[in-house]
Design a protein around this motif. Sequence first.
Motif, PDB file in Angstrom:
ATOM      1  N   LYS A   5       0.848  -1.188   0.000  1.00 23.85           N
ATOM      2  CA  LYS A   5       0.000   0.000   0.000  1.00 23.85           C
ATOM      3  C   LYS A   5       0.885   1.239   0.000  1.00 23.85           C
ATOM      4  O   LYS A   5       1.579   1.501   0.988  1.00 23.85           O
ATOM      5  N   ASP A  63      -2.565   5.337  -0.837  1.00 24.36           N
ATOM      6  CA  ASP A  63      -3.628   4.410  -0.450  1.00 24.36           C
ATOM      7  C   ASP A  63      -3.908   4.468   1.050  1.00 24.36           C
ATOM      8  O   ASP A  63      -5.053   4.306   1.481  1.00 24.36           O
ATOM      9  N   GLN A 119      -7.485   6.318   3.648  1.00 29.39           N
ATOM     10  CA  GLN A 119      -8.087   5.507   4.701  1.00 29.39           C
ATOM     11  C   GLN A 119      -8.129   6.257   6.032  1.00 29.39           C
ATOM     12  O   GLN A 119      -9.128   6.212   6.755  1.00 29.39           O
TER      13      GLN A 119
END
Length: 450
Positions: free
Chosen positions: A173, A177, A181
């Motif tokens: 990741k 990414d 989140q």
Amino acid sequence: MPSLPARFAGIILAFAPLFVHRSWRHAQLLLIGAILVPGRRTVTNVLRITGHTRDRHFVNVHRVLNRAAWCPRTGSRILLEMLISAFAPRGPVILALDDTIERRRGKRIAAKGIYRDPVRSSGAHFVKASGLRWMSLMLLAPVSWAERVWALPVLTALVPSERACRVKRCRYKPLLDVGPQLALQARRWLPGRDLVLVGDSGFSALLFLDAMRRGGITAITRLRLDAALYEPAPPRPPGTIGRPRTKGARLPNLSDVLTTPRTRWHTIVVPGWYGAGERTIEIASATAVWRHGGLPVVPLRWVLVRDPENRFAPQALLCTDLDREPVQIVSWFVRRWNVEVTFQEARAHLGVETQRQWSDKAIARTTPCLLALFSIVTLLSSRLPIRKRTQVTTTAWYAKPKPTFVDALTAVRHALWREQTSVMSRRQRHRPKPRFVLPCPWAYALCQAA
């Protein structure tokens, strides 16, 4: 167990539901000891400063980090709610997202990698560092007694290196990414608030900006001067065949807008310009659509910034909310400078990069806890009397006009030590004054700890 001042109990006991009763006793010991201990933030140093050097069950304190079942993400939510209540009860919630490198070595540290050291490197000098990469979400809120904005860490996540993910056979990741989140997690925790996320040029990516826009978060980042900007797509006439258009005519590059004499510039005064007080700048702004083949189309407001005295190079900012005022966009973006201040303060005064855990779970918990300790100390200092939290540590050779984090940490430590001395003092009457014996934690802090 160290005693707590009554004014601190409400903040520290708010984290008690994360643990079972036995683990909470050890976690509370770690929290208070991490505030009091100078130098390295190892578990053994915490035991020394709290007077538990003779405790045979010291391994139970280690297990809070490497084995005990508790959820750091739930603790981050509790911390965010307390910070919002104390420092941002009304108005937009300004968040910052940035990454940092924790320099660590060791064969057992699986998630480490080789990265560019942003502190030691420059435009002409490249320095590599071995360590762990962390992504941190911080609240940018004004602290009244310091009279400036502080970056208060809330949620921190480990970003393992690509080599470590390849060894563990899991998907790598990247930062773009992990960042969404963390931001969308804050969105779920604060459903009714207006969220503004500030980031550097690394987050100026269409996929990231589109995720923030769809999540109801206003994103503010830098923008390339050669970005492909377009006018919005024209209205679609009835009966038109084919896919609808996503863009209109191509607009000039911002580098050309910067030099053309037709650009209308407005002079504004921005307070708190990167910690240097007020700064007079000139701005120009308009709306556009940023598009690249195969990527989402993002409407944005761009803001060109230049200095009339040419003390910094012209730059461009973007905001995914078209209705924001350009002056507000610039004033929110310059708050991002406080993130680097927080990282430096955490290294200098909270022992980041001095911990010695090697298990994966302990590594993933310790550094986020130390960064969150910055916010906890700020909360604790807000409970002190105004005279205590505004007291500035000055010397004949260093005049400090306003209190900083080290002053807040000093005031909190003073309150904690004062509570310990009041508990240890003898209160029986008609007893001769005993000979003063230096307590073991004081002897360690004053004589042994570096």
